[in-house]
Design a protein around this motif. Structure first.
Motif, PDB file in Angstrom:
ATOM      1  N   LYS A 215       0.821  -1.195  -0.017  1.00  0.00           N
ATOM      2  CA  LYS A 215       0.089   0.004   0.035  1.00  0.00           C
ATOM      3  C   LYS A 215       0.878   1.251   0.145  1.00  0.00           C
ATOM      4  O   LYS A 215       0.618   2.181  -0.679  1.00  0.00           O
ATOM      5  N   LYS A 216       2.023   1.195   0.789  1.00  0.00           N
ATOM      6  CA  LYS A 216       2.846   2.430   0.880  1.00  0.00           C
ATOM      7  C   LYS A 216       3.515   2.557  -0.474  1.00  0.00           C
ATOM      8  O   LYS A 216       3.848   3.859  -0.978  1.00  0.00           O
ATOM      9  N   LYS A 217       3.785   1.500  -1.330  1.00  0.00           N
ATOM     10  CA  LYS A 217       4.521   1.764  -2.549  1.00  0.00           C
ATOM     11  C   LYS A 217       3.506   2.050  -3.513  1.00  0.00           C
ATOM     12  O   LYS A 217       3.962   2.836  -4.552  1.00  0.00           O
ATOM     13  N   LEU A 218       2.174   2.005  -3.340  1.00  0.00           N
ATOM     14  CA  LEU A 218       1.223   2.608  -4.353  1.00  0.00           C
ATOM     15  C   LEU A 218       0.984   4.121  -4.307  1.00  0.00           C
ATOM     16  O   LEU A 218       0.586   4.600  -5.161  1.00  0.00           O
ATOM     17  N   LYS A 219       1.097   4.549  -2.963  1.00  0.00           N
ATOM     18  CA  LYS A 219       0.860   6.102  -2.598  1.00  0.00           C
ATOM     19  C   LYS A 219       1.605   7.007  -3.736  1.00  0.00           C
ATOM     20  O   LYS A 219       0.869   7.965  -4.233  1.00  0.00           O
ATOM     21  N   PRO A 220       3.095   6.930  -3.708  1.00  0.00           N
ATOM     22  CA  PRO A 220       3.517   7.810  -4.830  1.00  0.00           C
ATOM     23  C   PRO A 220       3.363   7.541  -6.433  1.00  0.00           C
ATOM     24  O   PRO A 220       3.547   8.577  -7.009  1.00  0.00           O
ATOM     25  N   ILE A 221       2.590   6.519  -6.553  1.00  0.00           N
ATOM     26  CA  ILE A 221       2.299   6.266  -8.194  1.00  0.00           C
ATOM     27  C   ILE A 221       0.824   6.085  -8.131  1.00  0.00           C
ATOM     28  O   ILE A 221       0.191   5.452  -8.991  1.00  0.00           O
ATOM     29  N   ALA A 222       0.112   6.912  -7.560  1.00  0.00           N
ATOM     30  CA  ALA A 222      -1.265   7.112  -7.465  1.00  0.00           C
ATOM     31  C   ALA A 222      -2.184   7.543  -8.935  1.00  0.00           C
ATOM     32  O   ALA A 222      -2.989   7.253  -9.182  1.00  0.00           O
ATOM     33  N   ASP A 223      -1.022   8.190  -9.588  1.00  0.00           N
ATOM     34  CA  ASP A 223      -1.657   8.490 -11.121  1.00  0.00           C
ATOM     35  C   ASP A 223      -1.656   7.391 -12.025  1.00  0.00           C
ATOM     36  O   ASP A 223      -2.352   7.321 -13.145  1.00  0.00           O
TER      37      ASP A 223
ATOM     38  N   THR B 154      -0.096  -1.259 -12.116  1.00  0.00           N
ATOM     39  CA  THR B 154       0.767  -1.401 -10.841  1.00  0.00           C
ATOM     40  C   THR B 154       0.455  -2.846 -10.445  1.00  0.00           C
ATOM     41  O   THR B 154       1.118  -3.392  -9.475  1.00  0.00           O
ATOM     42  N   LEU B 155      -0.488  -3.372 -10.486  1.00  0.00           N
ATOM     43  CA  LEU B 155      -0.859  -4.829 -10.217  1.00  0.00           C
ATOM     44  C   LEU B 155       0.157  -5.758 -10.884  1.00  0.00           C
ATOM     45  O   LEU B 155       0.685  -6.720 -10.426  1.00  0.00           O
ATOM     46  N   ALA B 156       0.652  -5.503 -12.037  1.00  0.00           N
ATOM     47  CA  ALA B 156       1.618  -6.234 -12.742  1.00  0.00           C
ATOM     48  C   ALA B 156       3.255  -5.759 -12.401  1.00  0.00           C
ATOM     49  O   ALA B 156       4.134  -6.157 -13.085  1.00  0.00           O
ATOM     50  N   ASP B 157       3.248  -4.725 -11.470  1.00  0.00           N
ATOM     51  CA  ASP B 157       4.396  -4.059 -11.292  1.00  0.00           C
ATOM     52  C   ASP B 157       5.433  -5.280 -10.202  1.00  0.00           C
ATOM     53  O   ASP B 157       4.972  -5.243  -9.053  1.00  0.00           O
ATOM     54  N   GLN B 158       6.323  -5.585 -10.764  1.00  0.00           N
ATOM     55  CA  GLN B 158       6.996  -6.847 -10.158  1.00  0.00           C
ATOM     56  C   GLN B 158       7.716  -6.256  -8.820  1.00  0.00           C
ATOM     57  O   GLN B 158       7.872  -7.266  -7.889  1.00  0.00           O
ATOM     58  N   GLN B 159       7.967  -4.888  -8.764  1.00  0.00           N
ATOM     59  CA  GLN B 159       8.593  -4.445  -7.330  1.00  0.00           C
ATOM     60  C   GLN B 159       7.474  -4.210  -6.265  1.00  0.00           C
ATOM     61  O   GLN B 159       7.785  -4.213  -5.067  1.00  0.00           O
ATOM     62  N   ILE B 160       6.167  -4.544  -6.788  1.00  0.00           N
ATOM     63  CA  ILE B 160       5.189  -4.244  -5.929  1.00  0.00           C
ATOM     64  C   ILE B 160       4.430  -5.492  -5.592  1.00  0.00           C
ATOM     65  O   ILE B 160       4.322  -5.846  -4.439  1.00  0.00           O
TER      66      ILE B 160
END
Length: 241
Positions: free
Chosen positions: A125-133, A139-145
């Motif tokens: 959830k924290k990682k999603l904050k700065p990329i809310a756009d 983002t769901l496919a982002d392997q870093q998250i």
DNA sequence: ACCCATGTTCAGCT
DNA sequence: TAGCTGAACATGGG
């Protein structure tokens, strides 16, 4: 053929090589085979879609990408292995895979691996904050998250959470984000069981589907997000905000 | 026979 | 320079 669950199956299938010595290594991988020959396998690990065959001083990192495959104690006809590992009485082959030697795999954070017992929802959830756009499909496919999530899991999760793939993260309610994350972990393990049973495609609700199994509406197939990967969604159940 | 795909990186362009 | 596009990898199922 890999999403996270398939990597767990791979790890399970080759775990008995732990403790065994690689007596010869070959293939067209661009690694120094001298660094892995005559080394004993210490452990087999995974992170997302990555496999690590851990040796005393380094690790063989393998990614199967889209077309990768492997064979245990047999070889494929008409195709050379990217990596062939010969043991005293057995052999292991990887085809069309990325193979490299990684001295230190601690760069891979198990808190970001949806199938790890170290998985950390709050961290995601924290990682999603700065990329809310960004769109949730990306983002769901982002392997870093969400390491281990592939295109099938992505589609199934968004269908279950009733979220349109092109919804931006900032337009999602906190409860929706929680729901997406919960379903991602849950479905990944369902995927694992279906895959083991050989019934994976029978239980798809979104991926490759023509009709929504919830409302009967036609499913839309569309290349979405920056990643331009295919999304299947029901415009009735998954309304864009 | 052709098209498409459970993935990711990178060169080259605007 | 950031961001996008297409290529590359190269297999196999429908």
């Amino acid at each position: 053929m890999p999403e996270g669950p398939s990597l767990l199956i791979l790890k399970e299938n080759i775990k008995h090589f732990t403790g065994k010595k690689i007596i010869a290594a070959s293939g067209y991988a661009t690694i120094n085979f001298d660094e892995i020959q005559n080394r004993k396998i210490v452990s087999i690990k995974t992170w997302g879609k990555h496999l690590f065959i851990c040796l005393p001083k380094n690790n063989i990192e393998i990614h199967l990408r889209m077309f990768g495959s492997y064979t245990i104690n047999k070889q494929k006809a008409h195709i050379n292995p990217k990596l062939h590992l010969q043991f005293a009485k057995e052999e292991l082959n990887f085809y069309v895979a990325d193979v490299k030697l990684t001295p230190n795999i601690s760069i891979y954070d198990s808190a970001a691996d949806i199938m790890s017992n170290k998985w950390d929802t709050a961290a995601a959830k924290k990682k999603l904050k700065p990329i809310a756009d960004r769109m949730i499909c990306d983002t769901l496919a982002d392997q870093q998250i969400f390491a281990g999530v592939g295109n099938i899991i992505k589609n199934e999760v968004l269908w279950r959470a009733k979220v349109h793939p092109e919804t931006k993260v900032k337009d999602l309610a906190a409860t929706e984000i929680s729901s997406i994350i919960k379903h991602a972990v849950k479905y990944a393990f369902e995927f694992l069981q279906y895959k083991i049973a050989g019934t994976l495609s029978q239980y798809w609700n979104a991926y490759n589907q023509k009709k929504c199994s919830r409302c009967g509406n036609s499913m839309v197939k569309k290349y979405t997000g920056k990643g331009k990967r295919v999304s299947y969604f029901c415009t009735q159940c998954q309304v864009k905000k």
